[in-house]
Scaffold this active site. Sequence first.
Site, PDB file in Angstrom:
ATOM      1  N   GLY A 192       0.811  -1.285  -0.100  1.00 47.03           N
ATOM      2  CA  GLY A 192      -0.019   0.000  -0.127  1.00 47.03           C
ATOM      3  C   GLY A 192       0.776   1.243   0.129  1.00 47.03           C
ATOM      4  O   GLY A 192       1.845   1.250  -0.501  1.00 47.03           O
ATOM      5  N   ARG A 193       0.397   2.259   0.418  1.00 41.34           N
ATOM      6  CA  ARG A 193       0.969   3.571   0.611  1.00 41.34           C
ATOM      7  C   ARG A 193       2.305   3.597   1.266  1.00 41.34           C
ATOM      8  O   ARG A 193       3.221   4.086   0.739  1.00 41.34           O
ATOM      9  CB  ARG A 193       0.139   4.682   1.123  1.00 41.34           C
ATOM     10  CG  ARG A 193      -1.227   5.164   0.375  1.00 41.34           C
ATOM     11  CD  ARG A 193      -1.914   6.056   0.921  1.00 41.34           C
ATOM     12  NE  ARG A 193      -2.511   5.542   2.467  1.00 41.34           N
ATOM     13  CZ  ARG A 193      -3.860   5.020   2.547  1.00 41.34           C
ATOM     14  NH1 ARG A 193      -4.445   5.017   1.479  1.00 41.34           N
ATOM     15  NH2 ARG A 193      -4.233   4.616   3.656  1.00 41.34           N
ATOM     16  N   ILE A 194       2.359   2.991   2.250  1.00 40.49           N
ATOM     17  CA  ILE A 194       3.560   2.997   3.243  1.00 40.49           C
ATOM     18  C   ILE A 194       4.577   2.267   2.376  1.00 40.49           C
ATOM     19  O   ILE A 194       5.800   2.823   2.346  1.00 40.49           O
ATOM     20  CB  ILE A 194       3.446   2.333   4.612  1.00 40.49           C
ATOM     21  CG1 ILE A 194       2.321   3.324   5.443  1.00 40.49           C
ATOM     22  CG2 ILE A 194       4.524   2.398   5.559  1.00 40.49           C
ATOM     23  CD1 ILE A 194       1.784   2.905   6.912  1.00 40.49           C
ATOM     24  N   ARG A 285       1.860  -4.609  12.216  1.00 38.92           N
ATOM     25  CA  ARG A 285       1.142  -5.033  13.415  1.00 38.92           C
ATOM     26  C   ARG A 285       2.021  -6.290  14.055  1.00 38.92           C
ATOM     27  O   ARG A 285       2.265  -7.007  13.155  1.00 38.92           O
ATOM     28  CB  ARG A 285      -0.200  -5.447  13.181  1.00 38.92           C
ATOM     29  CG  ARG A 285      -1.279  -4.358  12.923  1.00 38.92           C
ATOM     30  CD  ARG A 285      -1.519  -3.528  14.353  1.00 38.92           C
ATOM     31  NE  ARG A 285      -2.514  -2.332  14.148  1.00 38.92           N
ATOM     32  CZ  ARG A 285      -1.987  -1.013  13.811  1.00 38.92           C
ATOM     33  NH1 ARG A 285      -0.498  -0.886  13.841  1.00 38.92           N
ATOM     34  NH2 ARG A 285      -2.531   0.099  13.896  1.00 38.92           N
ATOM     35  N   GLU A 314       2.488  -6.505  22.729  1.00 41.05           N
ATOM     36  CA  GLU A 314       2.985  -4.987  23.370  1.00 41.05           C
ATOM     37  C   GLU A 314       1.875  -4.548  23.910  1.00 41.05           C
ATOM     38  O   GLU A 314       0.671  -4.715  23.771  1.00 41.05           O
ATOM     39  CB  GLU A 314       3.365  -4.100  22.173  1.00 41.05           C
ATOM     40  CG  GLU A 314       2.365  -3.826  21.167  1.00 41.05           C
ATOM     41  CD  GLU A 314       2.911  -3.018  19.969  1.00 41.05           C
ATOM     42  OE1 GLU A 314       2.282  -1.872  19.856  1.00 41.05           O
ATOM     43  OE2 GLU A 314       3.711  -3.580  19.243  1.00 41.05           O
ATOM     44  N   HIS A 334       7.060   0.752  19.295  1.00 42.14           N
ATOM     45  CA  HIS A 334       5.787   1.461  18.401  1.00 42.14           C
ATOM     46  C   HIS A 334       6.041   2.893  18.122  1.00 42.14           C
ATOM     47  O   HIS A 334       4.983   3.527  18.674  1.00 42.14           O
ATOM     48  CB  HIS A 334       4.615   1.101  18.902  1.00 42.14           C
ATOM     49  CG  HIS A 334       3.612   0.839  18.093  1.00 42.14           C
ATOM     50  ND1 HIS A 334       2.358  -0.052  18.156  1.00 42.14           N
ATOM     51  CD2 HIS A 334       3.324   1.366  16.905  1.00 42.14           C
ATOM     52  CE1 HIS A 334       1.445   0.312  17.252  1.00 42.14           C
ATOM     53  NE2 HIS A 334       2.199   0.963  16.541  1.00 42.14           N
ATOM     54  N   ILE A 335       7.014   3.415  17.640  1.00 41.66           N
ATOM     55  CA  ILE A 335       7.289   4.944  17.486  1.00 41.66           C
ATOM     56  C   ILE A 335       7.372   5.258  16.224  1.00 41.66           C
ATOM     57  O   ILE A 335       7.791   6.113  15.687  1.00 41.66           O
ATOM     58  CB  ILE A 335       8.583   5.317  18.270  1.00 41.66           C
ATOM     59  CG1 ILE A 335       9.970   4.615  17.611  1.00 41.66           C
ATOM     60  CG2 ILE A 335       8.581   4.962  19.686  1.00 41.66           C
ATOM     61  CD1 ILE A 335      11.060   5.110  17.930  1.00 41.66           C
ATOM     62  N   ALA A 336       6.903   4.399  15.198  1.00 38.51           N
ATOM     63  CA  ALA A 336       6.836   4.857  13.697  1.00 38.51           C
ATOM     64  C   ALA A 336       6.427   6.112  13.373  1.00 38.51           C
ATOM     65  O   ALA A 336       6.799   6.563  12.559  1.00 38.51           O
ATOM     66  CB  ALA A 336       6.355   3.664  13.049  1.00 38.51           C
TER      67      ALA A 336
END
Length: 373
Positions: A192-194, A285, A314, A334-336
Amino acid sequence: MSSSGSIVTPSVPTQRLMSVASHLHSQRFKVVVCRNLGPDVMSILEARPELDLVVWPQDSACERSWLMENISGATGVIVMLTDKVNSELLDKAGPSLKVVSTMSVGYDHIDLKEAAQRGLKVGYTPDVLTDAVADLSVMLALMAGRNGGTGVDLVQRGQWATFSWAPFGLCGPQLSTTAASPTRKIGFLGFGRIAQATLARLVPFGITHCLYFSNPSSLPNHARDAALAKQHKLQAVSKVDLDELSRESDVLFILAPGGGETYHIVNETLLRKMKRTSILVNASRGTLVDSDALAKALREGWIWGAGLDVVEGEPNVTIDHPLVKESRCVIVPHIASATLETRLEMATRAAQNLIGAILGREMPSEVNLSDVS
């Protein structure tokens, strides 16, 4: 006042309409906000006279007990990933609730079936975090491949001075191409976009091939893939099956949605097929990756390393977690999306979604619940 100067009393129907209009203008809607969104965004909410804000007062995750105590009678609620929106919470909120707005692109924490059955609107924050997640994905690939976690740990524990240098000490596979190694195949589980933003960032490293696996039911987009290959001057952009993706990727980026269909899609079978010098990156995820299988793959050398922004279970990832024990596994909490610019955009979008739904306007980003059953 009439032309003769006498005062004209409005008719009864007109008086009723005026009364309704006045009531609507003065009506206030209770809104629960599970985290202070900062002065720039809270001012957007506070500027709306229609909203009666109830805000979690602490600079920490909202306590469930507080949310359950305050949600009753609310018209809208702004939640974080840590706030579970299920039948228990929705029952407590009651029939007044119209919208749930989450400050996240993911909505696994929201029971969409319950929301659909109750006729709720659900807002989320896609697109605004694409670049930040893509940036971090590349960072994790570099950190995992070049033993960044091990190197940082060595310095922080004061062991650099006693570290015994060796010709190939702390070496790892190079992300960029070289004259002796002119081919790099980058794989994406999810495109997808990412994923496509991540691909664009990797082009200057000299990558030659892009492989991806996406929903098996979706047809290949040959025109799009050919355009991407031409744009980035790649030898090929190809949709492949999981077997080829795992065998051929030098770096495999996991950037697909969570849920039952992708649960533990990265398992022992897939990991055993990967190259011994390959890198696995997960910025989507935690549930997509079987943690025990990945720990085993790292421990036994099936792959070179892993860079993770997310881990199943997490934030309950302690020092005893099997992946934390692996020196070639770089884990960040989880700091993306954690850039100042992105978080401000996410918070703004969450506020805009809530306001739009409550006032009967278009929500900038609404989850499509039409197919939820």
